[in-house]
Every structure is written in structure tokens, then in C-alpha cells.
Design an enzyme around this catalytic site. Structure first.
Site, PDB file in Angstrom:
ATOM      1  N   LEU A 629      25.938  32.102 -36.568  1.00  0.00           N
ATOM      2  CA  LEU A 629      26.185  30.886 -37.359  1.00  0.00           C
ATOM      3  C   LEU A 629      25.601  30.991 -38.760  1.00  0.00           C
ATOM      4  O   LEU A 629      26.097  30.342 -39.688  1.00  0.00           O
ATOM      5  CB  LEU A 629      25.597  29.657 -36.650  1.00  0.00           C
ATOM      6  N   GLU A 703      15.177  35.776 -29.254  1.00  0.00           N
ATOM      7  CA  GLU A 703      14.250  36.693 -28.586  1.00  0.00           C
ATOM      8  C   GLU A 703      14.731  38.145 -28.600  1.00  0.00           C
ATOM      9  O   GLU A 703      13.952  39.053 -28.312  1.00  0.00           O
ATOM     10  CB  GLU A 703      14.045  36.233 -27.133  1.00  0.00           C
TER      11      GLU A 703
HETATM   12 MO1  MOS Z   1      10.919  31.206 -25.689  1.00  0.00          MO
HETATM   13  S1  MOS Z   1       9.463  32.346 -24.899  1.00  0.00           S
HETATM   14  O1  MOS Z   1      12.024  30.990 -24.522  1.00  0.00           O
HETATM   15  O2  MOS Z   1      10.273  30.020 -26.617  1.00  0.00           O
END
Ligand code: MOS
Length: 736
Positions: A629, A703
Site C-alpha cells: 500500500l 515482521e
Molecule cells: Mo507483533 S510481535 O505480532 O506486535
């Protein structure tokens, strides 16, 4: 979908953070900035033993300090319920309910005073005598209670035992990872203010709605009497996904003192009170053909967990989904210790599990004399290997091949310890990552006012990742408005329900809800003019119109349309509002495996031949994050994640006193995290395509940058030096 296509100039653009100016001017209200007239301050007293009970407690001296309003301990605290079950497991323990001590740093008292200095000073005068018990502190302490498959996430297919026994080639090894602590720059803070039986809570949380639900349950009041504000926080990395005891204590202190209370954790308290990545010990066994086709994969992890706590840290789950391998068995074992409760830290479970798996794959490649990248391509999982279902989208091959090209992988001399420049031994390493899919039901509300501006909101959180910005972009695109005409707000429990900013799932979860809300809002405009003889849009359906420039127009004739303002004015309306809900797709019914993001990581390290100094000198990360995005913000996420991975690989390690459980390095002076000098230029390339499972096509990138960094570094260290380091962090002494 159509509206996204119509406004591609907004979606995907690397627009600046909409809250950037507020932040750099110091005008963004963080929880520790919140002020009330009459505000008082709380300070916490922590246990100095890891197990046992409080034998004797004297608060007299603390109570005598000028300005002290209350000293609350288990002796005078009211009985409070434990918080409810959440999407991420049960709530942590409610504090101050009895004399038992389960871990070092457990809160044993809270002092409330007129000034923070008075509170901190008085907290030091609380006299405590303990009756210590034998503490279980080490993950290899065999007295600790162990439980297999604690979260029901173990996965098995085929017959691993038989396949391992008959494999041409076999590899077995043990890996371990250290405790890593969430260390956001912003100290966690809570401000609580009661007004009669209703309470307002300002909190450094990643999940506004869970704070609301939890405080309501613990204090026995209706959820509607709890209002939680979390518009800004100074980072969190997963620490803000649970409602920690200090939040409850701030609310309790405010109730008892009858004044609004501010509680700001100290840096050492951040090491024991807001979760962390627990230590793990892992074993991996791989069976393969001589040419490097995997036939068996077994991955077991022992994961430290606190007493009377439960929190999923799925270390091995990712291994089941990583490679085409007919026989696989992966499983977690929790090991109970007298440690502070762990919680999420960016890529929980995967960060540790990927290190072991991707190190082992590299070791197997060297054992077989196959290029490590080639071995990964040879065992590429064309379908989701556990279910056998096709992926909803997978660009890992592109990550591996384009990443390799960008990095110059094929210039690598395959011979170990063969590349050198002056005193530096040079190594190249690669690792890959198939990240978990996560999307949660979410709600959003969208309004357009007569002045032609839109207001879109959800209780969601922006933890610095850019949720506010990408949702502003998405809303603007869906409604055909310029960015400046759209306000997206979040971080308020009074807004429609949202999951927490976690699991790399918030952009998709909120985005789908925003998509639904914006479409329903457009439908409301069409309903308003459905029988309006003055409107060129009368009788038109959503499929027949498009939006641009604050205006709805007919697809077949762009000149036939009118602005939102014109519609509202003619119908005497101040605004129109619509609610939208985003629900995760029913993947089982679709017969596809919902796909998370994928990544490949290429690392160059240099190791000083005489001194053992280890420098990470280049990193290329190729990511399939679905539709991106905002490339600028997505890139920031991957860079930040990668730096977290460098921390895990080279520096971060909590040192616990084996006698008391005290954390010996709970300061920024002693607990090492990467600084600029440790971080090279980080090259990030996005290779994904929109994922067809949702209308907005996104996958999470919050992540994906972290895991695979440690394994790629360890693999590069091996290539540079011939030293295989199987325990994190990799320190100089291991390289001498
Ligand atoms: Mo994350 S460790 O899913 O904020």
C-alpha cells in the site's frame, strides 16, 4: 476492488506519514504526555527474589513520606478477577492478589504520591522480607514442568521416523536462542482517570480493545464504562499485545487515590514487566537424498514459559510450511520456570524457529556439497506442504532468484573460508522465510460531510508502522478523494472493533473493513439519489459508477456525475455514514492455503581473522508482501525488522543471575542493541503480486524483515570462517 483500481495513484505511492509533522514537532500525544488537573504519580516496587513468598511487609515509612497518598500491597488491595481469554491466549496474572512470588520483578507494591519523585522515593522505603523458595530459572533445569504441544500447533505428516532411518543423507543438530527483550524507545506508560464508576485509560498498547475488555472484566464494570485511548506509542514490537500488570495497577491506584494517576515504567522495569522473546533449545533432524531432496524433517523446540502463565510462542510451526518434504514432524514443548512472563517480540516463534531451520538447511547443503540457494530451490514448496492445498499467492521463488541477482550470490566462491580482503574473511549467507498468515475480523466506519471531507475510523492502532497513513491512502483511493480531504483516526476504544496491531495482520484486517465501509458509504450515496430526478446517478448500481475528485460518476460517461457535497446539500444532509466489517476469508471452503508474506535474505559478513570482530556489511531482503500500500513505509518495516534481526543475531542477550533471577543487564548501557555503526545499507525489494484472498490484496510486512536475518548471518559466518555457530547471539569469543 474497482475503486482501488481507479485510484492507483494514491495506493502504493510512497507518501509521507500523515502524522509525521505532529511527531517531529513533539505535538503527538504519547501516553506519558497526557496530563490531567490533579494528576498524581505512581511508582512500583518489584520483588527481588524469583520464587517464594512475602513473609513480612511494612509500608509505614513509605506512607510517612510527604505527598504520599496511598501504598497498595497484597494486604490492602481489593480482590480482583483475572483478565479474560484473548485471541492471543489468557491474560497475565492480576497483581497484588496474594503473598506468593513467582518471578523476579513481580510487582509487590504500588505507591501513589503527588510528585513522581515522592512516589519513587517512598517506593524505596517499602520494607519487604521474603521467604525464598528454590527457583527454577534455567531452561535445562530438569525439575521444571514440561508440556508438549501446549498450544495445539504441532504438525505431523508422513512417517518421519522411518524416512529418517532410511534416508541416504542425514543431518542432526541442536540450536539455542537467548532471551531478547522488547525495547521500544518509549517507556510504557498508563494514565488512568476515574469519573464515578467510569474510567478513561491512556495506554501504550497495541490493542485498544483488549485493554478496554480486560479492565472492564478485572474491575467488574461494563465495557462501555471503560474508554481507552492509544493514539501514539513509542514502539512496542509485540510488548503491547497483552494487558500487563502495571496497566491494572495504574487503574487500581487511580481508583484508590481518587485522583488521575500516571505510571511510567523505568527501563529496568521494561525488562521484567512487558514480555520478551523467551529462550529456546531446538533440535532438528533432516533426511535427504544424495542430490538434496528432503525426505524427512523433524523440528522440536523447548520454550521457556512463566509460572501460571500461558502465551503461545509457536517456534516450530513455520517449519511445517517451509519445504516440500513428504515426512515432517514439528512440535513445541513449554518448560515452566520462575521467569517474568514472556510475550510477543516481533515475529514471535518464527524468529527463533527460523534460525534453527535455516541454519540446518545450510548445514545440510554443505554436507551434500550443494549450493545452499540451489538446495532451497530444489525443495521449493509449490503447494502448502502440510495441507497440500495451493497457496493463495507465493512469490518466494522470485524472492530467491531476484534477491540472489541483486546481491551477486553467484560471485560467491562456494569453498568455505576462501574469500578474503586484507584482515577480513568474507562470507555470504542466505536464508528464506515463509511467514504465517493472520487476519482477524475487524470493523470500520466511514463518513463524508457536506464540505466534501471524509472521516474514517477504527479502534485499530498505529504502533509506528504507518497504519494511519496507509488507511488514509486506502480510504482516499476508495472514495476518490485527495489525501488532504481524508482523515483516518484510530487508537480509541469508542471506535468500531479492531484486533491489535500484531501478527503482521492489521493492515489486511483493517484494510478489508475500511474497504467494506467505504463501499457501503458509496452505496448510501447511491441510495440517497436512487429516485432523485435531478441526479445523473439516479438508479445506478455500484458496479456502474467510479469515483474521482470528490465525485461519483458513471463509468460509461465520466461527465455524468456529481460531488458528494452536491448530493448532501440537495438532500439537506450534513453527512452520510456507513459501517463496514472485514472478515477473514473462509480458506477451507476456497480450497487454498491462505498465504502470509515470504522473504529471502542475503547477507555478507566480514570477520577479522585475528580479532574475531564480526561485521554485517551487506543485506539484501526480497519480500513478497502482496500488494504494497505504501512502498516507503513497507520498506521502513523491513529495514526495522532486519535491524531487529541483527540484534537477535549479534547482540541481544538477557543475563539472569542464577541465584536470584535478577536481570543483570537491564539497562541500555548493558543490554546491547544495534546502533547505526552496526547496520549496513539495507537493500529491500518487493516482488509480490496482490493476494487474491482479499479485496485489497495485501499481506503483512510488519515482521517479515526480522526472521531469516539471524540464520543468514550465521550461514555467512560459516562460509567466511568454517565456524558453525548454533547458539544466538553470535559473539566474538565464539569466533576466536
Ligand atoms: Mo507483533 S510481535 O505480532 O506486535
Amino acid at each position: 476492488m474497482s475503486a482501488i483500481a481507479a485510484s492507483t495513484h494514491l495506493v502504493g505511492a510512497g507518501v509521507d506519514r500523515v502524522d509525521g509533522p505532529l511527531k517531529v514537532q513533539g505535538a503527538a500525544p504519547y501516553p506519558s504526555d497526557v496530563a490531567y488537573p490533579n494528576l498524581v504519580h505512581a511508582a512500583l516496587v518489584r520483588s527481588t527474589i524469583a520464587a517464594g513468598r512475602i513473609k513480612h511487609l511494612d509500608t509505614g515509612a513509605a506512607e510517612d513520606v510527604p505527598g504520599v497518598l496511598a501504598v497498595i500491597t497484597h494486604k490492602n488491595a481489593p480482590k480482583l478477577e483475572r483478565g479474560p481469554m484473548t485471541l492471543l491466549g489468557p491474560s497475565p496474572q492480576t497483581p497484588l492478589q496474594d503473598a506468593r512470588i513467582l518471578h523476579y520483578g513481580q510487582y509487590v507494591a504500588v505507591v501513589v504520591a503527588e510528585s513522581p519523585q515522592q512516589a519513587v522515593g517512598a517506593a524505596r522505603l517499602v520494607e519487604l522480607h521474603y521467604e525464598p523458595a528454590d527457583a527454577l530459572l534455567e531452561i535445562d533445569d530438569l525439575r521444571g514442568e514440561r508440556r508438549a504441544n501446549p498450544w495445539g500447533l504441532d504438525r505431523h505428516r508422513g512417517d518421519v521416523g522411518a524416512a529418517l532411518a532410511s534416508a541416504d543423507a542425514r543431518f542432526d543438530a541442536t540450536y539455542s536462542t537467548a532471551i531478547n527483550v522488547n525495547n521500544p524507545i518509549g517507556l510504557f506508560a498508563t494514565v488512568a482517570a476515574w469519573d464515578g464508576d467510569t474510567v478513561t485509560v491512556h495506554d501504550a498498547t497495541q490493542w485498544t480493545k483488549t485493554v478496554q475488555t480486560t479492565i472492564a472484566a478485572i474491575f467488574g464494570i461494563p465495557e462501555t464504562d471503560v474508554r481507552v485511548h492509544a493514539p501514539y506509542l513509542g514502539g512496542a514490537f509485540g510488548a503491547g499485545l497483552r494487558v500487563w500488570p502495571h496497566v491494572i495497577l495504574a487503574v487500581l491506584a487511580a481508583r484508590i487515590a481518587g485522583r488521575p494517576v500516571k505510571l511510567v515504567l523505568t527501563r529496568p522495569q521494561m525488562f521484567t514487566g512487558i514480555g520478551y522473546r523467551p529462550s529456546t533449545e531446538q533440535t532438528i533432524s533432516i533426511g535427504a537424498t544424495r542430490t538434496g531432496n528432503l525426505v524427512a524433517l523433524e523440528h522440536r523446540a523447548t520454550i521457556a514459559i512463566a509460572m501460571e502463565d500461558e502465551f503461545p510462542e509457536p517456534v516450530t510451526l513455520g517449519s511445517a510450511a517451509s519445504y516440500a518434504c513428504p515426512n515432517a514432524s514439528v512440535g513445541d514443548i513449554e518448560h515452566r520456570l520462575n521467569i517474568p512472563p514472556p510475550g510477543s517480540l516481533r515475529a514471535p516463534g518464527e524468529a527463533e524457529g527460523n534460525f534453527a531451520l535455516e541454519s540446518a538447511i545450510d548445514e545440510l547443503a554443505h554436507q551434500l556439497g550443494v549450493d545452499p540457494l540451489e538446495l532451497r530451490l530444489r525443495n521449493y514448496a509449490e503447494v502448502e506442504p502440510q495441507s497440500g492445498l495451493p497457496w493463495s499467492s507465493k512469490g518466494l521463488r522470485e524472492c530467491l532468484t531476484l534477491g540472489a541477482e541483486r546481491f551477486g550470490w553467484w560471485k560467491r566462491n562456494p569453498q568455505v573460508a576462501s574469500m578474503r580482503e586484507g584482515p577480513w574473511k568474507i562470507g555470504y549467507g542466505v536464508a528464506q522465510l515463509s511467514y504465517a498468515w493472520w487476519q482477524v475480523r475487524c470493523e470500520a466506519r466511514a463518513s463524508i460531510s457536506r464540505d466534501g471531507t471524509a472521516f474514517v475510523r477504527s479502534a485499530a492502532n498505529d504502533i509506528g508502522t504507518g497504519t494511519r497513513t496507509v488507511m488514509t491512502q486506502l480510504s482516499a483511493g476508495l472514495l476518490g478523494l485527495e489525501l488532504e480531504r481524508v482523515r483516518f483516526d484510530l487508537g480509541d476504544s469508542a471506535y468500531p472493533w479492531s484486533p491489535g496491531a500484531g501478527g503482521s495482520g492489521l493492515t489486511t484486517s483493517v484494510g478489508v473493513a475500511v474497504h467494506a465501509a467505504c463501499h457501503r458509504l458509496l452505496q448510501r450515496f447511491l441510495d440517497t439519489v436512487a429516485t432523485d430526478a435531478d441526479s445523473p446517478l439516479a438508479g445506478r448500481t455500484l458496479d456502474e459508477v467510479a469515483v474521482a475528485g470528490g465525485r461519483i460518476h458513471r463509468r460509461d460517461d465520466a461527465s455524468a456525475g456529481e460531488t458528494y457535497s452536491e448530493i448532501l446539500a440537495r438532500h439537506n444532509l450534513d453527512d452520510l455514514t456507513a459501517d463496514g466489517e472485514g472478515t477473514p476469508p473462509d480458506a477451507a471452503q476456497l480450497e487454498v492455503a491462505p498465504s502470509g508474506p515470504f522473504a529471502a535474505k542475503f547477507v555478507e559478513v566480514r570477520v577479522d581473522a585475528d580479532l574475531g570482530l564480526l561485521r554485517v556489511t551487506r543485506i539484501v531482503t526480497a519480500v513478497d508482501g502482496g500488494r504494497i500500500l505504501n512502498e516507503k513505509l513497507a520498506r521502513s518495516q523491513v529495514i526495522g525488522g532486519t535491524i531487529g534481526g541483527i540484534g537477535q543475531a549479534l547482540f541481544e542477550d538477557v543475563i539472569t543471575d542464577p541465584n536470584t533471577g535478577r536481570i543483570a543487564n537491564a539497562t541500555f548501557g548493558d543490554y546491547l542493541i544495534p546502533v547505526n555503526a552496526d547496520v549496513p545499507d539495507i537493500d529491500v525489494v518487493f516482488v509480490g503480486k496482490p493476494d487474491p484472498l482479499t479485496a485489497i490484496g495485501t499481506k503483512g510486512v510488519g515482521e517479515i524483515g526480522l526472521p531469516a536475518t539471524a540464520a543468514a548471518i550465521a550461514n555467512a559466518v560459516y562460509h567466511a570462517t568454517g565456524r558453525r555457530i548454533r547458539s544466538l547471539p553470535i559473539t566474538i569469543d565464539q569466533l576466536l
